[in-house]
Scaffold this active site. Sequence first.
Site, PDB file in Angstrom:
ATOM      1  N   TYR A  45      34.706  45.874  59.160  1.00  0.00           N
ATOM      2  CA  TYR A  45      34.401  44.976  60.282  1.00  0.00           C
ATOM      3  C   TYR A  45      33.021  45.263  60.846  1.00  0.00           C
ATOM      4  O   TYR A  45      32.641  46.416  61.082  1.00  0.00           O
ATOM      5  CB  TYR A  45      35.429  45.123  61.418  1.00  0.00           C
ATOM      6  CG  TYR A  45      34.891  44.594  62.736  1.00  0.00           C
ATOM      7  CD1 TYR A  45      34.692  43.225  62.904  1.00  0.00           C
ATOM      8  CD2 TYR A  45      34.539  45.453  63.772  1.00  0.00           C
ATOM      9  CE1 TYR A  45      34.164  42.726  64.085  1.00  0.00           C
ATOM     10  CE2 TYR A  45      34.020  44.974  64.965  1.00  0.00           C
ATOM     11  CZ  TYR A  45      33.826  43.603  65.123  1.00  0.00           C
ATOM     12  OH  TYR A  45      33.292  43.112  66.284  1.00  0.00           O
ATOM     13  N   ARG A  73      23.868  42.449  15.083  1.00  0.00           N
ATOM     14  CA  ARG A  73      24.912  43.478  15.215  1.00  0.00           C
ATOM     15  C   ARG A  73      25.853  43.477  14.015  1.00  0.00           C
ATOM     16  O   ARG A  73      26.984  43.939  14.113  1.00  0.00           O
ATOM     17  CB  ARG A  73      25.699  43.239  16.508  1.00  0.00           C
ATOM     18  CG  ARG A  73      24.852  43.414  17.756  1.00  0.00           C
ATOM     19  CD  ARG A  73      25.593  42.959  18.996  1.00  0.00           C
ATOM     20  NE  ARG A  73      24.791  43.219  20.175  1.00  0.00           N
ATOM     21  CZ  ARG A  73      25.183  43.975  21.203  1.00  0.00           C
ATOM     22  NH1 ARG A  73      26.366  44.546  21.186  1.00  0.00           N
ATOM     23  NH2 ARG A  73      24.393  44.159  22.237  1.00  0.00           N
ATOM     24  N   TRP A  89      39.498  40.935  63.922  1.00  0.00           N
ATOM     25  CA  TRP A  89      40.652  40.733  63.055  1.00  0.00           C
ATOM     26  C   TRP A  89      40.228  39.795  61.943  1.00  0.00           C
ATOM     27  O   TRP A  89      39.986  38.606  62.178  1.00  0.00           O
ATOM     28  CB  TRP A  89      41.838  40.124  63.826  1.00  0.00           C
ATOM     29  CG  TRP A  89      42.576  41.123  64.674  1.00  0.00           C
ATOM     30  CD1 TRP A  89      42.397  41.367  66.006  1.00  0.00           C
ATOM     31  CD2 TRP A  89      43.604  41.995  64.236  1.00  0.00           C
ATOM     32  NE1 TRP A  89      43.239  42.353  66.437  1.00  0.00           N
ATOM     33  CE2 TRP A  89      44.007  42.760  65.366  1.00  0.00           C
ATOM     34  CE3 TRP A  89      44.237  42.237  63.019  1.00  0.00           C
ATOM     35  CZ2 TRP A  89      45.007  43.732  65.311  1.00  0.00           C
ATOM     36  CZ3 TRP A  89      45.239  43.201  62.949  1.00  0.00           C
ATOM     37  CH2 TRP A  89      45.612  43.940  64.089  1.00  0.00           C
ATOM     38  N   CYS A 112      31.480  27.806  32.876  1.00  0.00           N
ATOM     39  CA  CYS A 112      31.639  27.640  34.320  1.00  0.00           C
ATOM     40  C   CYS A 112      30.327  27.279  35.007  1.00  0.00           C
ATOM     41  O   CYS A 112      30.327  26.737  36.114  1.00  0.00           O
ATOM     42  CB  CYS A 112      32.191  28.925  34.929  1.00  0.00           C
ATOM     43  SG  CYS A 112      33.811  29.411  34.297  1.00  0.00           S
ATOM     44  N   ARG A 118      31.534  47.711  17.858  1.00  0.00           N
ATOM     45  CA  ARG A 118      31.161  48.967  18.518  1.00  0.00           C
ATOM     46  C   ARG A 118      32.026  50.126  18.016  1.00  0.00           C
ATOM     47  O   ARG A 118      31.559  51.258  17.896  1.00  0.00           O
ATOM     48  CB  ARG A 118      31.323  48.833  20.035  1.00  0.00           C
ATOM     49  CG  ARG A 118      30.321  47.916  20.709  1.00  0.00           C
ATOM     50  CD  ARG A 118      30.450  47.966  22.224  1.00  0.00           C
ATOM     51  NE  ARG A 118      29.685  46.901  22.853  1.00  0.00           N
ATOM     52  CZ  ARG A 118      30.198  45.761  23.278  1.00  0.00           C
ATOM     53  NH1 ARG A 118      31.501  45.543  23.174  1.00  0.00           N
ATOM     54  NH2 ARG A 118      29.437  44.836  23.820  1.00  0.00           N
ATOM     55  N   ASP A 172      41.382  30.670  26.441  1.00  0.00           N
ATOM     56  CA  ASP A 172      42.049  29.487  26.966  1.00  0.00           C
ATOM     57  C   ASP A 172      43.139  28.945  26.055  1.00  0.00           C
ATOM     58  O   ASP A 172      43.857  28.015  26.441  1.00  0.00           O
ATOM     59  CB  ASP A 172      41.024  28.378  27.221  1.00  0.00           C
ATOM     60  CG  ASP A 172      40.040  28.731  28.317  1.00  0.00           C
ATOM     61  OD1 ASP A 172      40.244  29.755  28.989  1.00  0.00           O
ATOM     62  OD2 ASP A 172      39.060  27.972  28.506  1.00  0.00           O
ATOM     63  N   VAL A 195      36.972  25.831  11.550  1.00  0.00           N
ATOM     64  CA  VAL A 195      38.162  26.201  10.798  1.00  0.00           C
ATOM     65  C   VAL A 195      39.172  25.070  10.924  1.00  0.00           C
ATOM     66  O   VAL A 195      39.511  24.630  12.027  1.00  0.00           O
ATOM     67  CB  VAL A 195      38.756  27.531  11.308  1.00  0.00           C
ATOM     68  CG1 VAL A 195      40.095  27.822  10.634  1.00  0.00           C
ATOM     69  CG2 VAL A 195      37.776  28.672  11.051  1.00  0.00           C
TER      70      VAL A 195
END
Length: 459
Positions: A434, A76, A442, A49, A26, A291, A86
């Site tokens: 609330y 792109r 609370w 995930c 970009r 990671d 690799v």
Amino acid sequence: MSTGKERLVVIGGDAAGMPAASQARRLRGPDELEIVAFERGHFTSYSACGIPYWVGGQVDERDELIARTPAEHRERDIDLRMRTEVVEIDVEGRRVRSRHVDEGGESWTAYDKLVIATGARPIRPELPGIDAPGVHGVQTLDDGQALLDTLGATKGRRAVVVGAGYIGVEMAEALINRGYEVTVVNRGSQPMSTLDPDMGRLVHEAMTGMGITMVDDAEVTKILTGDDGRVRAVATEDAEHPADVVVLGVGVRPETTLAKAAGLPLGDHGGLLTDLAMRVRGHEDIWAGGDCVEVLDLVSGRERHIALGTHANKHGQIIGSNVGGGYATFPGVVGTAVSKVCDLEIARTGLREKDALRAGLQFVTATIESTSRAGYYPGAARMTVKMLAERRTGRLLGVQIVGREGAGKRVDVAAVALTAGMTVEQVAALDLGYAPPFSPVWDPVLVAARKAVAAVRAG
């Protein structure tokens, strides 16, 4: 370079690597920057995930987990080379050696700038029978597809999950949803070692109540196979647990084999060490994210390894900005994570008791029970909130939440408070929303903070 322009090489085509490549593109067009990316698998830019929910049937199609295909990246002007691994980084020569996974050919590719986004590898214990058909790790879409293929071909309905961390409990839920009898074998005293044991006990009770057989304080010694060579049971020191399929969920380690061989700096947890710009320490033109790196824990002030897609995507954006001529930094994390097993929501942020002790901090704790909504409002569900605060200062150190619908995402309030360095007294004074359908008058986080304030003052 012979082309007269810079070349960026990216190792890894998922949550950190491709955002880095895309952001750099970009900011710098193909006339200024050539981008070559290597990915050894079949897929790019996908949600690892989401794999348990695809396996469990909540997500219908694998492709729903893919954010951007290789073809879309190539459109792109990113030279994305799939099924290409690799195998060596030559730092001095500023080049990488790659091998085609299927065809076997090797070649060298020079770089001006390098991004290492090799992710994490599942821990696969060295046990007899661990490579038997029917034993699966679940880290990539390829892994998920292999597991689904096994589930579709297996007549039996008994599953054993080895490990009771996030992956383990999520896969236990997926298999329950598939109609399997599920046993979870856990070497710890309670599931979810990312929680304190008293909070993990709540998870244990809930999983047992869902029909999952929990085997704690158990070390797997081997995988037993039948006459056909397929898995038939998981053995511990004193028992055998029948299994038609086994899923490994014992955690992950940073995949830094290449980096270590290249002499790049690694931390105590085996992850690459970077500066705030995600540049590998001591190397001007090498970045790393996702990671495979260690990050700064803003609460303890120590480096730690946390394998989460949220961090990886941020790392990629920051790296791409810096490679592209902009400026961005990653200040660190507070260790926020949320998960679920069936209808039980599990969340944590900040430090556990043992983390605080390891960091040399003295602390008090406060644990409360409350509800997700006003007690009289339909659907109000119980939740338990535990809060850690530093002695004398009252600085918030960590929060853990276990409960039903409406519990898990409350951890975000604590994550913001931790990032801001707030005290529990300041947390207790927060002006949270609330209304009876959303909270008691609370909020549970405020109730826990008030109790922690009292503990700090008493200590």
